[in-house]
Design a protein around this motif. Structure first.
Motif, PDB file in Angstrom:
ATOM      1  N   VAL A  53       0.907  -1.424   0.080  1.00  0.00           N
ATOM      2  CA  VAL A  53      -0.517   0.304  -0.277  1.00  0.00           C
ATOM      3  C   VAL A  53       0.511   1.314  -0.358  1.00  0.00           C
ATOM      4  N   ALA A  54       0.815   2.385  -0.978  1.00  0.00           N
ATOM      5  CA  ALA A  54       1.471   3.254  -1.004  1.00  0.00           C
ATOM      6  C   ALA A  54       0.711   4.720  -0.609  1.00  0.00           C
ATOM      7  N   VAL A  55       0.945   5.254   0.054  1.00  0.00           N
ATOM      8  CA  VAL A  55      -0.191   6.141   0.668  1.00  0.00           C
ATOM      9  C   VAL A  55       0.819   7.778   0.222  1.00  0.00           C
ATOM     10  N   GLY A  56      -0.070   8.794  -0.094  1.00  0.00           N
ATOM     11  CA  GLY A  56       0.457   9.963  -0.517  1.00  0.00           C
ATOM     12  C   GLY A  56      -0.428  11.187   0.898  1.00  0.00           C
ATOM     13  N   ALA A  57      -0.269  12.061   1.044  1.00  0.00           N
ATOM     14  CA  ALA A  57       0.052  13.121   2.378  1.00  0.00           C
ATOM     15  C   ALA A  57       0.345  13.537   2.368  1.00  0.00           C
ATOM     16  N   PRO A  58      -0.095  14.973   2.586  1.00  0.00           N
ATOM     17  CA  PRO A  58       0.500  16.270   2.867  1.00  0.00           C
ATOM     18  C   PRO A  58       1.202  15.779   4.280  1.00  0.00           C
ATOM     19  N   GLY A  59       2.048  16.929   3.804  1.00  0.00           N
ATOM     20  CA  GLY A  59       2.958  16.808   5.236  1.00  0.00           C
ATOM     21  C   GLY A  59       4.958  16.842   5.456  1.00  0.00           C
ATOM     22  N   LEU A  60       5.521  16.654   6.015  1.00  0.00           N
ATOM     23  CA  LEU A  60       6.357  16.531   6.171  1.00  0.00           C
ATOM     24  C   LEU A  60       6.568  14.710   6.217  1.00  0.00           C
ATOM     25  N   VAL A  61       7.137  13.997   5.650  1.00  0.00           N
ATOM     26  CA  VAL A  61       7.481  12.323   5.966  1.00  0.00           C
ATOM     27  C   VAL A  61       9.585  12.151   6.170  1.00  0.00           C
ATOM     28  N   SER A  62       9.633  11.964   7.420  1.00  0.00           N
ATOM     29  CA  SER A  62      11.533  11.499   7.446  1.00  0.00           C
ATOM     30  C   SER A  62      11.657  10.597   6.201  1.00  0.00           C
ATOM     31  N   PRO A  63      13.179  11.415   5.737  1.00  0.00           N
ATOM     32  CA  PRO A  63      13.593  10.444   4.782  1.00  0.00           C
ATOM     33  C   PRO A  63      14.448   9.026   5.195  1.00  0.00           C
ATOM     34  N   ALA A  64      14.595   9.079   6.629  1.00  0.00           N
ATOM     35  CA  ALA A  64      15.285   7.830   8.153  1.00  0.00           C
ATOM     36  C   ALA A  64      14.408   7.121   7.727  1.00  0.00           C
ATOM     37  N   THR A  65      12.977   7.560   8.354  1.00  0.00           N
ATOM     38  CA  THR A  65      11.730   6.609   8.630  1.00  0.00           C
ATOM     39  C   THR A  65      10.719   6.396   7.789  1.00  0.00           C
ATOM     40  N   GLY A  66      10.345   7.672   6.755  1.00  0.00           N
ATOM     41  CA  GLY A  66       9.736   7.149   6.680  1.00  0.00           C
ATOM     42  C   GLY A  66       8.158   7.053   7.241  1.00  0.00           C
ATOM     43  N   GLU A  67       8.281   7.555   8.551  1.00  0.00           N
ATOM     44  CA  GLU A  67       7.013   7.948   8.978  1.00  0.00           C
ATOM     45  C   GLU A  67       6.662   9.535   8.353  1.00  0.00           C
ATOM     46  N   LEU A  68       5.442   9.471   8.470  1.00  0.00           N
ATOM     47  CA  LEU A  68       4.424  11.095   8.625  1.00  0.00           C
ATOM     48  C   LEU A  68       5.096  11.334  10.487  1.00  0.00           C
TER      49      LEU A  68
END
Length: 387
Positions: A151-166
Motif C-alpha cells: 500500500v502506497a500513501v500520498g499525504a500532505p506533510g513532512l515524511v522523514s526520509p530516514a524512517t518513512g514516518e509521517l
C-alpha cells in the motif's frame, strides 16, 4: 595493520565472477522488467532484448513459469504457431496493491494488480481510520484480493526520509497519522508513505508533462501550495523531508512573514486556492478558483496571477536552476498552457536563469498516479527479487 610481506599474495582485483545462482537471479529480473515495460513477449523476443542465449532464455522462462511469475497469455501472429509463438506475460494477479491519495478533508483509494492496472476505486471515510481500513479491505475483495501486498500513501506533510514516518505537522488533522498507523497495524501489507507533491512529481516525470526531463521542479497549486524537486533524475527530499515547502517562502506582496507554525505571509498567501479566489473577486469574478484560472476571470486576472506565480518560480530558479517548472494540481491543470506561457514570460524578466514553464498533464490525479507507481515498483522489487 601490518604491511604485507613480499611472499603474501595480493588480493584479486576486479569483480568476482557471479555465481550461477546470482546470474540466474539477474537474468530473471531483467526478463521480468522487460515484460513489465514492453508487455507480453515471445521467448525469441526475450532472447533478442536480453542478449542471452536461447537455452538460457528457455531455462528462465520455465523457471519463472514454475514460480508463478509468468504465464502464456496468447500467441504472436507474426510467427508460426507453436512453442515459438507463445507470448509470455507477468501474472498480474500474483499480488494486489493499493494507492491512497489523502487530502486534508478526503481520502481516495485505488486497488490495482501487480502490473499497476486499476481494478477498483473508492472514497475512504475520514476521521475514522478503522472504518477507512475496512472500506479498503472491501474494495480489495471486490477486486479479487484476499489480502494486499503493498500500500502506497500520498499525504500532505513532512515524511522523514530516514524512517518513512509521517510527521505531526501543524495545521493537518490528526486522522492523517492515525490512518497510516491503522493501515500499518491492521494490514499484513507493506505500507509506504510519501509526501503527496513528491508523488505527483514522480507521476509527471513518468507519465505526464516531465517525461523528457531529468531535472524540474513541480509547483502544486491547490488548496495548499507545495513543491517537489527532481534533479539529475532523482527526487530530492532534503535532510528532514522538508524540501519543497514553498508555501512558507517569504515573498513580496504579502501582509507579513510566515512562521514555523503558519505559512500565512508566505507564498501560500499569494497562490493558494483562497488567495486565487480573492484575486479573481478583485477582477469581478465570483466563481470557483478553477473556473477563474481557466479563463473565466479574464486576461488581466491571469496576468496578475502569473506575476504572483513567477515570484515563487524565480526563487526556485535562482537556488536550484532546474531548467523547468511544472504548474501542477487542480489550478495548474485549469490554467493550462496559457497560464504557463504567462508565467514563463514574466520569469524571463525576473531571473537570468533559463527556465521553461509547463502545465501539468495529470492535474489532481497526479498524486494517486504517483502512489500507484510507487506501490507497483515496491511490490515488483520484492517479488522480482525473490522469484
Amino acid at each position: 595493520m601490518a604491511p604485507r610481506g613480499p611472499s603474501t599474495p595480493a588480493p584479486p582485483t576486479g569483480p568476482s565472477p557471479a555465481s550461477p545462482s546470482t546470474a540466474r537471479a539477474i537474468n530473471d529480473r531483467l526478463a521480468l522488467r522487460l515484460l513489465q515495460e514492453e508487455g507480453p513477449l515471445t521467448a525469441a523476443q526475450l532472447k533478442t532484448r536480453t542478449g542471452l542465449s536461447r537455452p538460457t532464455v528457455a531455462d528462465l522462462v520455465e523457471r519463472l513459469a514454475r514460480a508463478g511469475m509468468i504465464e502464456v497469455v496468447g500467441e504472436s501472429g507474426a510467427q508460426r504457431r507453436g512453442p515459438n509463438a507463445r507470448l509470455y506475460g507477468i501474472v498480474a494477479r500474483r499480488a494486489f496493491l493499493a494507492a491512497l491519495d489523502v487530502r486534508t478533508d478526503s481520502a481516495t483509494a485505488v486497488v490495482t494488480d501487480l502490473l499497476g492496472r486499476p481494478l477498483t476505486r473508492t472514497a475512504l471515510p475520514v476521521d475514522a481510520p478503522e472504518a477507512a481500513v475496512a472500506e479498503l479491505r472491501r474494495a480489495a475483495r471486490v477486486a479479487g484480493a484476499d489480502e494486499l501486498h503493498t500500500v502506497a500513501v500520498g499525504a500532505p506533510g513532512l515524511v522523514s526520509p530516514a524512517t518513512g514516518e509521517l510527521r505531526d505537522t501543524t495545521g493537518l488533522p490528526a486522522w492523517h497519522r492515525e490512518l497510516v498507523a491503522a493501515l500499518q497495524r491492521q494490514l499484513p501489507a507493506r505500507v509506504l508513505v510519501e509526501n503527496e507533491t513528491n508523488l505527483a512529481a514522480v507521476a509527471e516525470q513518468r507519465l505526464g508533462a516531465a517525461r523528457d526531463l531529468d531535472s524540474f521542479v513541480l509547483l502544486w497549486l491547490g488548496a495548499g501550495v507545495g513543491a517537489a524537486v527532481v534533479l539529475d533524475g532523482r527526487l530530492r527530499r532534503g535532510a528532514s523531508g522538508g524540501a519543497g515547502e514553498i508555501g512558507f517562502l517569504p515573498v513580496p506582496g504579502t501582509v507579513g512573514l510566515p512562521s514555523a507554525a503558519d505559512c500565512g505571509g508566505g507564498f501560500h498567501s499569494l497562490v493558494g486556492r483562497d488567495a486565487v479566489t480573492a484575486l479573481a473577486a478583485e477582477h469581478g469574478f465570483t466563481g470557483p478558483a478553477e473556473e477563474a484560472v481557466a479563463g473565466g476571470a479574464g486576461e488581466p486576472f491571469l496576468d496578475a496571477l502569473a506575476e504572483r506565480l513567477a515570484l515563487g518560480a524565480a526563487a526556485v530558479a535562482a537556488v536550484l536552476d532546474p531548467g523547468c517548472v511544472v504548474l501542477a494540481g487542480g489550478l495548474g491543470l485549469a490554467g493550462g498552457p496559457p497560464l504557463a506561457a504567462r508565467v514563463a514570460a514574466r520569469l524571463t524578466d525576473l531571473t537570468p536563469v533559463p527556465t521553461e514553464v509547463r502545465a501539468t498533464a495529470l492535474g489532481d490525479d497526479a498524486v494517486l498516479e504517483g502512489a500507484r507507481l510507487a506501490a507497483r515498483d515496491a511490490a515488483q522489487d520484492t517479488l522480482f527479487t525473490t522469484a
